[in-house]
Motif scaffolding. Structure first.
Motif, PDB file in Angstrom:
ATOM      1  N   ASP A  54      17.194 -15.881 -55.114  1.00 19.17           N
ATOM      2  CA  ASP A  54      16.130 -15.240 -54.352  1.00 19.17           C
ATOM      3  C   ASP A  54      16.670 -13.854 -53.975  1.00 19.17           C
ATOM      4  O   ASP A  54      17.880 -13.620 -54.060  1.00 19.17           O
ATOM      5  CB  ASP A  54      15.828 -16.088 -53.100  1.00 19.17           C
ATOM      6  N   THR A  81       9.390 -13.619 -54.502  1.00 19.81           N
ATOM      7  CA  THR A  81       7.978 -13.409 -54.186  1.00 19.81           C
ATOM      8  C   THR A  81       7.614 -11.949 -54.417  1.00 19.81           C
ATOM      9  O   THR A  81       6.450 -11.612 -54.563  1.00 19.81           O
ATOM     10  CB  THR A  81       7.746 -13.726 -52.678  1.00 19.81           C
ATOM     11  N   LYS A 102       7.837 -16.132 -57.986  1.00 16.56           N
ATOM     12  CA  LYS A 102       7.733 -17.531 -57.549  1.00 16.56           C
ATOM     13  C   LYS A 102       6.369 -18.146 -57.809  1.00 16.56           C
ATOM     14  O   LYS A 102       6.248 -19.359 -57.830  1.00 16.56           O
ATOM     15  CB  LYS A 102       8.079 -17.638 -56.060  1.00 16.56           C
ATOM     16  N   ASP A 103       5.344 -17.312 -57.988  1.00 16.62           N
ATOM     17  CA  ASP A 103       4.024 -17.908 -58.223  1.00 16.62           C
ATOM     18  C   ASP A 103       3.777 -18.204 -59.716  1.00 16.62           C
ATOM     19  O   ASP A 103       2.694 -18.595 -60.107  1.00 16.62           O
ATOM     20  CB  ASP A 103       2.905 -17.033 -57.641  1.00 16.62           C
TER      21      ASP A 103
END
Length: 199
Positions: A54, A81, A102-103
């Motif tokens: 991340d 994100t 992340k989506d």
């Protein structure tokens, strides 16, 4: 077997990612970290093939850790994100092998890992589009001026350093604010940093 370390500060997501990847027959999650510093420790201990990072994490960000992981033979995927050109450009400079959002569908992560293990890079298509849409509108001289502003120099100091009059520097600053569509110098610097234009 592809050995993986995951760094993610949200415990639920960290657990979910680990479980998903462990279901793949050719993958094994050997370590889970809550920040970039832990990820580096786990990379030293387990010598993974892939580190999934991340970006915004406590102690050490994923990008800071990725820059240090270049010394290791492991490949790095940024999973975030944030579809920000500044982050993406910094990640590319650090030599990361993948930058995914992340989506994205979960099966995309496993297939991206395999693609990267075969020596290719994988970037989210949205980021490639943004790179081409998002050009720095400032001229070279305007960039010089705003860099000096970012260093904390006042109008008089900038004028002296660039052999300009105070009025000319003020004009440059005014044009810079207009071009960036911001209200003040602080917002201008913030926007330039976010876009990766203030290097």
């Amino acid at each position: 077997m592809i050995k993986i370390v995951i760094a993610e500060d949200q415990s639920m997501l960290l657990g979910a990612l680990g479980s998903l990847l462990d279901l793949e027959v050719d993958m094994e999650v050997v370590g889970k970290a809550k920040n970039g510093a832990e990820a580096l420790t786990l990379a030293e201990r387990y010598h993974p093939d892939i580190c999934i990072m991340d970006i915004e994490m406590p102690v050490k960000s994923g990008l800071d850790a990725a820059e240090q992981l270049i010394e290791h033979p492991c490949k790095v995927i940024v999973l975030t994100t944030f579809a920000r050109t500044g982050y993406f450009q910094r990640a590319r400079k650090a030599g990361v092998d993948g930058y995914l959002l992340k989506d994205s569908p979960s099966e995309e992560l496993a297939s991206s890992i395999r693609t990267i293990m075969n020596g290719r890079r994988v970037y989210a298509p949205e980021l490639i589009d943004m790179m081409y849409d998002d050009e720095n509108p400032l001229t070279e001289r305007e960039t010089q001026v705003i860099k000096l502003v970012a260093e904390g120099k006042n109008t008089k100091e900038i004028a002296s350093e660039l052999y300009l009059t105070n009025g000319t520097v003020r004009n440059y600053v005014s044009v810079i604010l207009d071009k960036l569509e911001v209200a003040n110098r602080i917002e201008a610097i913030s926007k330039l940093k976010e876009k990766g234009w203030l290097t």
